[in-house]
Every structure is written in C-alpha cells, then in structure tokens.
Design an enzyme around this catalytic site. Sequence first.
Site, short mmCIF file in Angstrom:
data_model
loop_
_atom_site.label_atom_id
_atom_site.label_comp_id
_atom_site.label_asym_id
_atom_site.label_seq_id
_atom_site.Cartn_x
_atom_site.Cartn_y
_atom_site.Cartn_z
N CYS A 2 6.17 48.20 -24.81
CA CYS A 2 6.62 49.11 -23.50
C CYS A 2 4.78 49.30 -24.59
CB CYS A 2 7.48 50.15 -24.37
SG CYS A 2 9.02 50.36 -24.21
N ARG A 27 2.19 46.22 -20.66
CA ARG A 27 2.81 46.58 -21.79
C ARG A 27 4.34 46.32 -20.98
NH1 ARG A 27 1.65 45.85 -26.37
NH2 ARG A 27 3.61 47.28 -27.59
N TRP A 74 9.23 49.51 -21.15
CA TRP A 74 10.21 47.94 -20.93
C TRP A 74 11.45 47.97 -21.25
CZ3 TRP A 74 9.18 43.56 -18.25
CH2 TRP A 74 10.07 42.06 -18.82
N ASN A 100 8.40 52.23 -29.46
CA ASN A 100 8.25 50.78 -28.85
C ASN A 100 8.74 50.39 -29.38
OD1 ASN A 100 7.10 48.45 -27.65
ND2 ASN A 100 5.19 48.61 -29.04
N GLY A 101 9.59 49.19 -29.43
CA GLY A 101 10.14 48.73 -30.26
C GLY A 101 12.16 48.86 -30.27
N GLU A 485 8.62 20.19 -18.56
CA GLU A 485 8.08 20.96 -19.34
C GLU A 485 5.93 20.72 -18.87
OE1 GLU A 485 8.24 24.49 -17.89
OE2 GLU A 485 6.76 25.59 -19.19
N LYS A 489 3.35 22.24 -16.51
CA LYS A 489 2.03 23.84 -16.94
C LYS A 489 0.83 22.97 -16.05
CE LYS A 489 3.88 25.96 -17.26
NZ LYS A 489 5.00 26.60 -17.45
N GLU A 492 0.62 23.38 -13.18
CA GLU A 492 0.35 24.32 -12.25
C GLU A 492 -0.40 25.31 -12.28
OE1 GLU A 492 3.59 26.77 -14.88
OE2 GLU A 492 3.44 26.83 -12.94
N HIS A 508 11.07 0.98 -16.20
CA HIS A 508 11.77 0.77 -15.23
C HIS A 508 11.26 1.60 -13.10
CE1 HIS A 508 15.25 -0.17 -16.53
NE2 HIS A 508 15.48 0.84 -17.69
N LYS A 608 4.51 35.13 -9.72
CA LYS A 608 4.99 35.31 -10.95
C LYS A 608 7.43 35.00 -10.60
CE LYS A 608 5.41 35.75 -15.49
NZ LYS A 608 5.60 34.03 -16.30
O1 M6R Z 1 12.16 33.92 -14.05
P1 M6R Z 1 12.30 33.06 -13.73
O2 M6R Z 1 12.80 32.26 -14.88
O3 M6R Z 1 13.82 33.03 -13.09
O4 M6R Z 1 11.66 32.18 -12.62
C1 M6R Z 1 11.74 30.47 -12.52
C2 M6R Z 1 10.77 29.28 -11.87
O5 M6R Z 1 10.13 30.39 -11.21
C3 M6R Z 1 8.86 29.98 -13.45
O6 M6R Z 1 9.78 29.07 -14.80
C4 M6R Z 1 8.15 28.70 -12.77
O7 M6R Z 1 8.58 27.85 -12.61
C5 M6R Z 1 6.37 29.10 -14.08
N1 M6R Z 1 6.16 29.80 -12.80
C6 M6R Z 1 6.42 27.79 -15.23
O8 M6R Z 1 5.50 27.93 -15.12
#
Ligand code: M6R
Length: 613
Positions: A2, A27, A74, A100-101, A485, A489, A492, A508, A608
Amino acid sequence: MCGIIGYIGSKNSVPFLIEGLKKLEYRGYDSAGLAVAENGKVHRIRAVGKVAELEKAALLESPKGTCGIGHTRWATHGKPSEENSHPHTDCSGDIVVVHNGIIENFLPLKEKLQSRGHKFQSETDTETIAHLIEENLKYVSGKTPEERLLAAVFLTNAALRGAFAYGVMWTKAPNQIIGVKNQSPLVVGLGKNENFLASDVPAFLKYTNKVLFLEDGQTVVLRPDGVTLYGADGKTIKPKATKISWDEKTAEKGGYDHFMLKEIYDQPQALEDTLRTAREDFSRILGLKTEDLRKIRNVYMVACGTAYHAALIGKYYLENFAGVTASVDLASEFKYRTIPPAKDTLCIAVSQSGETADTLGAVKKAKELGFKRLAICNVLGSGLTRACNSVFYTHCGPEISVASTKAFSSQIISLYALAIFLGHASGNISQNQFNKLYKELMSVPKAVAETLKIEYDVRHLTRKIYKANRFIFLGRNVDYPIALEAALKLKEISYVSAEGFAAGEIKHGPISVIDKDTPVIVIMPQNQLFDKMLSACQECRARGAYVIAITTPDGKEAAASVSDKQIVVPQASEYLQPVLDIVALQFFAYWIAKRLGRDIDQPRNLAKSVTVE
Ligand code: M6R
C-alpha cells in the site's frame, strides 16, 4: 503493498496528500483515504477505487488542516470497501492510523482488545494498531499528549509482529505525526517548515529532495519544524539525510528505468512476503480439513501465459512431493475438452490478476464437474478468489509491468509450499523430509537476492546477439517450463521470435531451424540431467549456433567446453533451481528489448489483465 503519505507544516495538508497518493498509486489502487486534524477533530474521507475518487470526495467536503495522513490501498485483509479503507481509527475516532504491510498477530491482539471493550469497524489488521495505541495510552505517562503518544507507540511496536510500516496522528497531539518502520518501506522528506512521511520518495519529491531513509525498527516523530528519530530501544539517533538526484518519473520506479526491471529486483522481498503466508497453517488457509486434503488424488491445474508455466512446474512438485496425479491445462483449452468426472479432485487455478477470463471460465467448468477449487492468486477480492472454495494469496505486491516477473516466481514457490504441505498431510513425505524441503524453500529469497548480481554479465552478453531474428531456449525437467517462460518473456517485450523446447525434443524436429544466426540459450544447472544438456549444446553448436549456457558454479567448466558464453547462477536444490534460473532469463529478455528500444512496460498489442475470452 500500500502507499502511505503524511504532511505536517503550515499549509493545508490535503492537496499534498492527494498529490502524494497519486504518485504512490503504483503501490495499490483499490481504495484510498485521508484524515486531517481540523479544529481539534478528525476529518476523514475514504473512497473505493482510485485516488481520483478520493479527490472528488475531498473537493466536495473540502477538509482543511495542517497535519494529515493518507493512504492508497492494496487489500490484504478484508475486501476493498469503504469500511476497510484507511485511515482507521480507535474507538474515540481521535487516533488515526495508515499502514502498509501485514500484522501477523493481529487476530490474537484483536480478540484481546475486544475482550477489553474495543469496538472494531473493519476487517483489517490495521485497525488493531489504532486500538492498541488507544489501550496503551492508558498505561503511559508523559508531560504532554505528544510524549504520551510516543510512549504508547513504543509499547504498541513491541506487541506487533510482521512486516509493516505505519503512520499515526492524534487530535490531542496535533503538532506531530509518528512513523514506524519494520521491514516495509518508509521515508521522510525534509522540507522548509514542513515535513513529509511516505512509503516512497516520489510522493513528495516535487517539494523536497532531502530524504531520510528509515531503517527497520526505527520510529520517527515529524513536527512542522523538524524530525526526531528513535531506534528500537527508544534512544534518539542523529538523522542522516540523503539528497536525491532522480526526477519524478524515475523516482516512481525506484530509480529503475522500467517497472519490469524494478519488479525483477523486487523478487527477494516479494518472495519473502509470499513465504510469510506459507509459514502459517496451510489447512487453515485452504479452508480444507486435513482429512479432505489427504483424500485428494487428482489435481487439474488451469492457467494462462506465464501463470501456465508456473503451473507446469507445479505439476512436478505435486507429483513428486504430494504423490498425486497432476495435469496442467491452458485455461482456454480446459473449457472445451472432455474431462471425466472424478471423485477427490482438486482444481488449482493460477493467476496473478484473478481476472483472466479464460481462467475464470475454466474454474466455472471445474465447479460444474463438482471439483473443489483452489486459487493461487495475487489480487485480493478478484473474480477468481470469489469463484474458488479457497485461496492462497501470493502477496507479491502489485505488478505493473505487463511482462510478469515477480508474480511468476511467487507462483512457483506457492505451488512448492502447497505440494510439500499436501505431501506431509498425506504421509507421502516424512516429517524429516518435510523439514528439509521447508528449510530449502525458506532460503529462496536470499538465493534470489544473490542471483540478481548477474545482471551485468547478462547485459553484457546481449550486446553481441540482440539483433538476432530468432532465439531458442532449451531446458529439461523443471527447467523445461523455464525455457517456455524465457521464450514468452523475450517475445512479448522484444517482438522477436523465440521458442522454448524440452532439450530432448530438438532432435525430433526443431533442430532444423538452428543455424549460425540462431542464439540458443541452454538452461543447464548441475544436476542429474547435466550430461544430457552438454550433449544438447554440442548438437546445437555442430549446426553453427551461438550457445549460451545458464549454469551453476559446478557446471561452469564443463559448460564452457561446449558453449560460447556462460552465465553462472547460484546452485539451489534441484526443484527450486528454476526460481534462480528464471532471474537470468528475465534480465536477458529485458536487455534484448532495451537494446532494441522497445516499450518494455507496455508492449504492443498486450494488456496486463486479459478479461475477454
Ligand atoms: O493475471 P494472469 O496471471 O491470469 O495472467 C495470465 C497471462 O495473461 C499473463 O501471465 C501473461 O502471459 C503475461 N503478460 C506474461 O508476462
């Protein structure tokens, strides 16, 4: 996580509080509030939603006072609502607290205070602080209300457990705000005839760049004309101010260029916060009886994107430690496939936001199938937490960057904690094994902090390869999902083609795309599969690839004989190694994207939270 703000000076505090809260909104932003001492009374305003909602309410009520505190929330204890928004007060309404915490022992404290007649208005742990100060004021002496408040705060601090920072004011002592720091951030801005208390520097940077960074255990008293700093023993300490040279935008990101980089660096603290919950009794968190947990035989995990990769690692944990059959589905696929009805089945949905439409859809289907549902989620009160029977909160704080980093590592360790707990409850692992695994788990934040030191090496090596059009990542076992992953990363945020493979699979098919223009990143910590990874390196090198090995100290020499560059991360136990390996690959993606000049925190075409199917 927070945001706290406090102002004391000669001007009306309200505009400073609102402005400060806007800077701290990163935050947390589910509700906000402020309180000022106005003619001997508290004028408090709280609003659900962003700070803009609070600002609207403040414009209507126009509170005025030269001493005030504010908060942007938060949620961790209690849903986002006006009652649960800060500031919170004691019974009299004269003592006001922002926090906060997490106060870990708030439940026993609250029960004790209730038995002494204190009436609580919210579900929060924060309110306990206000009532405890009120209670302690009965037992302290002092010439002035200011001295008595300080003495009561010291008594209160001694009773609180957890990681927290809080600010408090009392209308009977209107010439001071007190701040306390214990493992959550708290800073003081030193102005001219005015002083500020805040969770972070940007909150007041427009007015002063003279900052006092508090240390854990310290208490600070702010007056308009100065501050007094105290150690945990109550003795005064000479404050040492720092002059900040950041501009406001940089300061919001803690001095980092991007939220993504800040969040990579946040990981030791974020994981510490996740593990704080894992130290508690899991059966209570899960709301399931130990007998019911023992009965679980099948687990379906559902998730998307990065959370799906965390779930893939969780499968290894659940099968190895808990001895249950586990499968992982992309949430968007789970909804449309035939799942045979089964007894004693648990569906685990993993999601940072808890609002991903595909994951919510998969959970709905799990409910129709009669499965118990557990959410591993970061956002309190989100749709997913309401759709499941129980929730394990990752508590890693708000993640601002679209590319998920700290949420991923916190999901991995949450699944590890869950698996060893289930394994212990069902007798699949002995008490001794559990103790060992638990100890290893608790050491992860420190190991991640150590791993962060490799940023320079990673940054350096990306210089040679950042213009490549295609990258390949290879891993095996628990590092196979890490390869996936790492590729996600990189794509994206850099918009470059990248693919992750299980190293044993390349022969394969995928090996046909490897050539001299393809950097291949091989995740090969020293473990039982190390020799196989050496072979994979050789196979790629034979096709002319530029091979980068992500390895551990014991593997460095052998890796050097089959790769062009080596990045050495600390060695962890086999099942926790992915949490360290991914740090190297998060830096890797970050530095490629940075060199390409991409919009790292908000990459094109992405959001997001994906709230549409
Ligand atoms: O909020 P979520 O964890 O459910 O989101 C899932 C994906 O949309 C999310 O992990 C997405 O792949 C990220 N942008 C990856 O960095």
